[in-house]
Design an enzyme around this catalytic site. Structure first.
Site, short mmCIF file in Angstrom:
data_model
loop_
_atom_site.label_atom_id
_atom_site.label_comp_id
_atom_site.label_asym_id
_atom_site.label_seq_id
_atom_site.Cartn_x
_atom_site.Cartn_y
_atom_site.Cartn_z
N SER A 26 24.01 68.23 51.37
CA SER A 26 24.16 66.94 52.04
C SER A 26 23.08 65.96 51.60
CB SER A 26 24.08 67.15 53.55
OG SER A 26 23.71 65.95 54.19
N ASP A 42 33.95 62.22 49.96
CA ASP A 42 34.56 61.12 50.72
C ASP A 42 35.94 60.73 50.18
OD1 ASP A 42 32.38 61.04 52.37
OD2 ASP A 42 31.37 59.42 51.29
N ARG A 55 38.61 65.63 59.01
CA ARG A 55 39.51 65.01 58.02
C ARG A 55 40.56 65.97 57.47
NH1 ARG A 55 35.11 60.91 55.16
NH2 ARG A 55 35.35 59.27 56.72
C1 S3P Z 1 26.36 59.89 52.40
C2 S3P Z 1 26.41 61.25 52.23
C3 S3P Z 1 27.62 62.05 52.50
C4 S3P Z 1 28.85 61.17 52.58
C5 S3P Z 1 28.62 59.96 53.43
C6 S3P Z 1 27.51 59.11 52.84
C7 S3P Z 1 25.08 59.20 52.11
O1 S3P Z 1 27.44 62.73 53.72
O2 S3P Z 1 29.94 61.91 53.08
O3 S3P Z 1 29.79 59.17 53.51
O4 S3P Z 1 25.08 57.95 51.98
O5 S3P Z 1 24.06 59.89 52.01
P1 S3P Z 1 26.68 64.15 53.83
O6 S3P Z 1 25.27 63.96 53.45
O7 S3P Z 1 26.83 64.55 55.27
O8 S3P Z 1 27.43 65.06 52.91
#
Ligand code: S3P
Length: 432
Positions: free
Chosen positions: A167, A315, A346
């Site tokens: 993440s 996403d 989702r």
């Molecule tokens: C993001 C990281 C992702 C993504 C989110 C935006 C970011 O989430 O799904 O829309 O800007 O760091 P995760 O870190 O939970 O995977």
């Protein structure tokens, strides 16, 4: 608000998409942590990024929006002011998680919350490492859910951390806290996630090193304000790329889109599915690769999507499920259990809604199984208040046999203001 989608038409012409959401959040947050002025061009003004600006203002950061530019007067690494009221991150997981990383190193008390969807989402993944570094954090469900209360500490202990999920939000929260730690903080990622934080911190002068999946940041290195020019958001472009791929005779040029390799899983997937697109005019813009993308209609085929590719396409899976429903043969998506803790579950929601259209789609514990090629029927669909579901279903409506209605469509404002008028200008028939 409802959207009526009248099927048919083709997608032609050229366009740009709003600025990248992930990069916009980071430009505002890192600008606030820097010393001096930061100016952001093409800042994405969807609800999520505006939530970041609202929270920063609550922490005493001076922000001006003028002629499409965002001007930020930085506070330095730990100069934020104690907020007088609760900070509201709205629907934005990036706002709450990244801000917690910053708050961990401030000498203040703050409470942060969000909307109904955000209050359901897991926060333990950032709370635990930040507590280990010395921040005090309390919240619902034993500190795992918002509202969260945090008492920061400007001399955090450095941490070497191996998150169990790939993440970017967790990685970024720990790196931001690392800016106020005494020594070197390390994040060892289980798989590569988007690296906008690392790139932007480097541009602002942080001492940050990346070695494959390991990121190291040195504490107490001051950041300097910068001019940031945000590229178009590939995750927003993805809806148009899929629409132009599956609507016969389409031919679309999307200009100035970010093609950071940690985000381009969607291009790799579409290419493997047989999409016809060209990446033109590749260039660097403020440490991020950018290009123009041309896409033409083609016959898609089903493929397998799994493993380390998932964080790089996370996403875009809802709209890729629509591409899979239009493709010939089976598409199998695995290792995507993270999709269950996004703005909605989702996996569950895409199955429920696409089944209403007659698609052959099944839910797996960690993904989806889709047999493409069935003609979709128009239906009344629910967005579940999730922007990416609303937009993915709009694209599905364009290839259906009859009219589709998307309920609760206003949620698209979270990431793609102007989505419907833009798609209409390119040839889709949509009515609000
Ligand atoms: C993001 C990281 C992702 C993504 C989110 C935006 C970011 O989430 O799904 O829309 O800007 O760091 P995760 O870190 O939970 O995977």
């Amino acid at each position: 608000m409802q959207l009526r989608v009248i099927p048919g038409g083709k997608i032609t012409g050229s366009c740009t998409v709003p600025g990248d959401k992930s990069i916009s959040h980071r430009a505002a947050l890192i600008g606030a942590l820097a010393e001096g002025a930061t100016t952001i061009k093409n800042f994405q003004q969807g609800a999520d990024c505006l939530s970041t600006l609202r929270c920063l203002r609550g922490l005493g950061v001076k922000i001006k929006l003028e002629n499409g530019l965002v001007h930020i007067t930085g506070k330095g690494l730990n100069g934020f002011e104690e907020p007088e009221d609760i900070l509201d991150a709205g629907n934005s997981g990036t706002t709450i998680r990244l801000l917690l990383g910053i708050l961990a190193g401030q000498d203040l008390f703050a409470v942060i919350t969000g909307d109904e969807s955000l209050r359901r989402r897991p926060m333990g993944r950032v709370v635990h490492p930040l507590q280990k570094m010395g921040a005090q954090i309390w919240g619902r469900a034993k500190g795992l859910k918002a509202p969260l209360a945090i008492k920061g500490f400007p001399h955090l202990a450095p941490l070497s951390y191996r998150p169990s999920v790939a993440s970017a939000q967790v990685k970024s929260a720990v790196l931001f806290a690392g800016l106020n730690a005494e020594g070197t903080t390390t994040v060892i990622q289980p798989a590569l996630s988007r690296d906008h934080t690392e790139r932007m911190l480097r541009t602002f002068g942080a001492a940050i090193e990346v070695d494959d999946l390991t990121v190291r940041i040195q504490g107490n290195v001051r950041l300097r304000g910068q001019q940031v020019d945000v590229p178009g958001d590939l995750s927003s472009a993805a809806f148009l790329l899929v629409a132009a791929s599956i609507l016969p005779e389409s031919d679309l040029l999307i200009q100035n889109v970010g093609i950071n390799p940690t985000r381009t899983g969607v291009l790799e997937v579409l290419e493997r599915m047989g999409a016809k697109f060209f990446v033109k005019n590749e260039r660097m813009q403020g440490g991020e690769p950018v290009a123009d993308l041309r896409v033409q209609a083609s016959r898609l085929k089903g493929i397998e999507i799994k493993g380390d590719l998932i964080p790089r396409v996370i996403d875009e899976i809802p709209v890729l499920a629509v591409a899979a429903a239009a493709a010939e043969g089976f598409t199998e998506i695995s290792d995507a259990v993270e999709l269950r803790v996004k703005e909605t579950d989702r996996l569950k929601v895409m199955v429920l809604e696409l089944q209403k259209m007659g698609a052959d789609i099944k839910e797996k514990p960690d993904g989806l199984r889709i047999r493409g090629g069935r003609t979709l029927q128009g239906a009344v669909l629910n967005s579940w208040g999730d922007h990416r579901i609303a937009m993915a279903l709009t694209i599905a409506g364009l290839i259906a046999k009859s009219e589709t209605t998307i309920r609760d469509f206003q949620c698209i404002e979270v990431s793609f203001p102007g989505f419907a008028p833009l798609l209409r200008n390119l040839g889709a028939c949509l009515e609000i």
